[in-house]
Design a protein around this motif. Sequence first.
Motif, PDB file in Angstrom:
ATOM      1  N   GLU A  26       2.310  -3.191 -10.074  1.00 24.77           N
ATOM      2  CA  GLU A  26       2.440  -1.696  -8.972  1.00 24.77           C
ATOM      3  C   GLU A  26       0.609  -2.602  -8.626  1.00 24.77           C
ATOM      4  O   GLU A  26       1.190  -2.050  -7.446  1.00 24.77           O
ATOM      5  N   VAL A  27      -0.039  -2.270  -8.912  1.00 23.69           N
ATOM      6  CA  VAL A  27      -1.290  -3.196  -8.364  1.00 23.69           C
ATOM      7  C   VAL A  27      -1.530  -3.704  -7.659  1.00 23.69           C
ATOM      8  O   VAL A  27      -1.874  -4.376  -6.642  1.00 23.69           O
ATOM      9  N   LYS A  28      -0.381  -5.296  -7.863  1.00 24.67           N
ATOM     10  CA  LYS A  28      -0.429  -6.193  -7.543  1.00 24.67           C
ATOM     11  C   LYS A  28       0.423  -6.353  -5.695  1.00 24.67           C
ATOM     12  O   LYS A  28       0.292  -6.942  -5.190  1.00 24.67           O
ATOM     13  N   GLU A  29       1.073  -4.821  -5.977  1.00 22.58           N
ATOM     14  CA  GLU A  29       2.193  -5.099  -4.994  1.00 22.58           C
ATOM     15  C   GLU A  29       1.528  -4.305  -3.812  1.00 22.58           C
ATOM     16  O   GLU A  29       1.579  -5.134  -2.802  1.00 22.58           O
ATOM     17  N   ASN A  30       0.460  -3.593  -4.105  1.00 20.01           N
ATOM     18  CA  ASN A  30      -0.863  -2.462  -3.612  1.00 20.01           C
ATOM     19  C   ASN A  30      -1.423  -3.676  -2.848  1.00 20.01           C
ATOM     20  O   ASN A  30      -1.071  -3.077  -1.628  1.00 20.01           O
ATOM     21  N   PHE A  31      -1.930  -4.415  -3.888  1.00 23.14           N
ATOM     22  CA  PHE A  31      -2.376  -5.579  -2.712  1.00 23.14           C
ATOM     23  C   PHE A  31      -2.105  -6.548  -2.132  1.00 23.14           C
ATOM     24  O   PHE A  31      -2.222  -6.220  -0.569  1.00 23.14           O
ATOM     25  N   LYS A  32      -1.279  -6.520  -2.585  1.00 26.64           N
ATOM     26  CA  LYS A  32      -0.163  -7.251  -1.344  1.00 26.64           C
ATOM     27  C   LYS A  32       0.295  -7.221   0.332  1.00 26.64           C
ATOM     28  O   LYS A  32       0.057  -7.517   0.820  1.00 26.64           O
ATOM     29  N   GLY A  33       0.874  -5.635  -0.318  1.00 27.80           N
ATOM     30  CA  GLY A  33       1.053  -5.079   0.876  1.00 27.80           C
ATOM     31  C   GLY A  33      -0.077  -4.130   2.254  1.00 27.80           C
ATOM     32  O   GLY A  33      -0.095  -4.512   3.280  1.00 27.80           O
TER      33      GLY A  33
ATOM     34  N   GLY B  42      -3.675  -1.907   5.468  1.00 32.36           N
ATOM     35  CA  GLY B  42      -3.956  -2.022   6.454  1.00 32.36           C
ATOM     36  C   GLY B  42      -3.660  -2.353   7.658  1.00 32.36           C
ATOM     37  O   GLY B  42      -4.181  -3.093   8.196  1.00 32.36           O
ATOM     38  N   ALA B  43      -2.801  -1.809   8.430  1.00 28.09           N
ATOM     39  CA  ALA B  43      -2.460  -2.098   9.598  1.00 28.09           C
ATOM     40  C   ALA B  43      -3.147  -1.263  10.223  1.00 28.09           C
ATOM     41  O   ALA B  43      -3.849  -1.258  11.184  1.00 28.09           O
ATOM     42  N   SER B  44      -3.689   0.185   9.679  1.00 26.27           N
ATOM     43  CA  SER B  44      -4.495   1.275  10.996  1.00 26.27           C
ATOM     44  C   SER B  44      -5.879  -0.006  10.880  1.00 26.27           C
ATOM     45  O   SER B  44      -6.986   0.057  11.671  1.00 26.27           O
ATOM     46  N   MET B  45      -6.409  -0.548   9.846  1.00 26.55           N
ATOM     47  CA  MET B  45      -7.262  -1.337   9.606  1.00 26.55           C
ATOM     48  C   MET B  45      -7.527  -2.564  10.703  1.00 26.55           C
ATOM     49  O   MET B  45      -8.600  -2.402  11.019  1.00 26.55           O
ATOM     50  N   SER B  46      -6.431  -3.215  10.344  1.00 29.35           N
ATOM     51  CA  SER B  46      -6.349  -4.414  11.880  1.00 29.35           C
ATOM     52  C   SER B  46      -6.331  -3.481  12.807  1.00 29.35           C
ATOM     53  O   SER B  46      -7.382  -4.297  14.031  1.00 29.35           O
ATOM     54  N   ILE B  47      -5.726  -2.662  13.024  1.00 29.63           N
ATOM     55  CA  ILE B  47      -5.873  -1.604  14.131  1.00 29.63           C
ATOM     56  C   ILE B  47      -7.862  -1.456  14.623  1.00 29.63           C
ATOM     57  O   ILE B  47      -8.050  -1.794  15.762  1.00 29.63           O
ATOM     58  N   LYS B  48      -8.219  -1.344  13.657  1.00 32.39           N
ATOM     59  CA  LYS B  48      -9.708  -0.470  13.569  1.00 32.39           C
ATOM     60  C   LYS B  48     -10.010  -1.971  14.127  1.00 32.39           C
ATOM     61  O   LYS B  48     -11.654  -1.853  14.480  1.00 32.39           O
ATOM     62  N   LEU B  49     -10.349  -3.202  13.690  1.00 29.24           N
ATOM     63  CA  LEU B  49     -10.731  -4.318  13.801  1.00 29.24           C
ATOM     64  C   LEU B  49     -10.138  -5.026  15.024  1.00 29.24           C
ATOM     65  O   LEU B  49     -11.562  -5.050  16.279  1.00 29.24           O
TER      66      LEU B  49
END
Length: 113
Positions: free
Chosen positions: A8-15, A89-96
């Motif tokens: 589960e941690v691995k999938e969250n990290f990959k997501g 991750g997508a919201s971090m991409s928008i912030k970047l």
Amino acid sequence: MSIFINDEVKENFKGFWFGLAIPVLVGVGISTVSLMVLMSSDLHIDHYSHIGYFFLIIMMIGHLVIWPLLAWWLLRRANKLQNLHRRRGASMSIKLYIIWVTWIVVAGLLDSA
């Protein structure tokens, strides 16, 4: 040997990294490939043909349009699928992206002053 405690941690990290890296890599990658094509041609900026102008436009569109649109699409898709980590991750991409555009504008204003 895996660095993750469970799957589960691995999938969250990959997501998270999928939501962050895919928009950045696709947008900047398209810009980089277009820049390499322009640099490999023997044309000068004032002598571009229609193909040269096409690659120049694609170079600008890559990181200014494709990156935020792809991040926005991934954000909407993550909300629809209720994938919290891909959404982050997508919201971090928008912030970047906002930081990147701000840096371009400020650098342009300071250079013209």
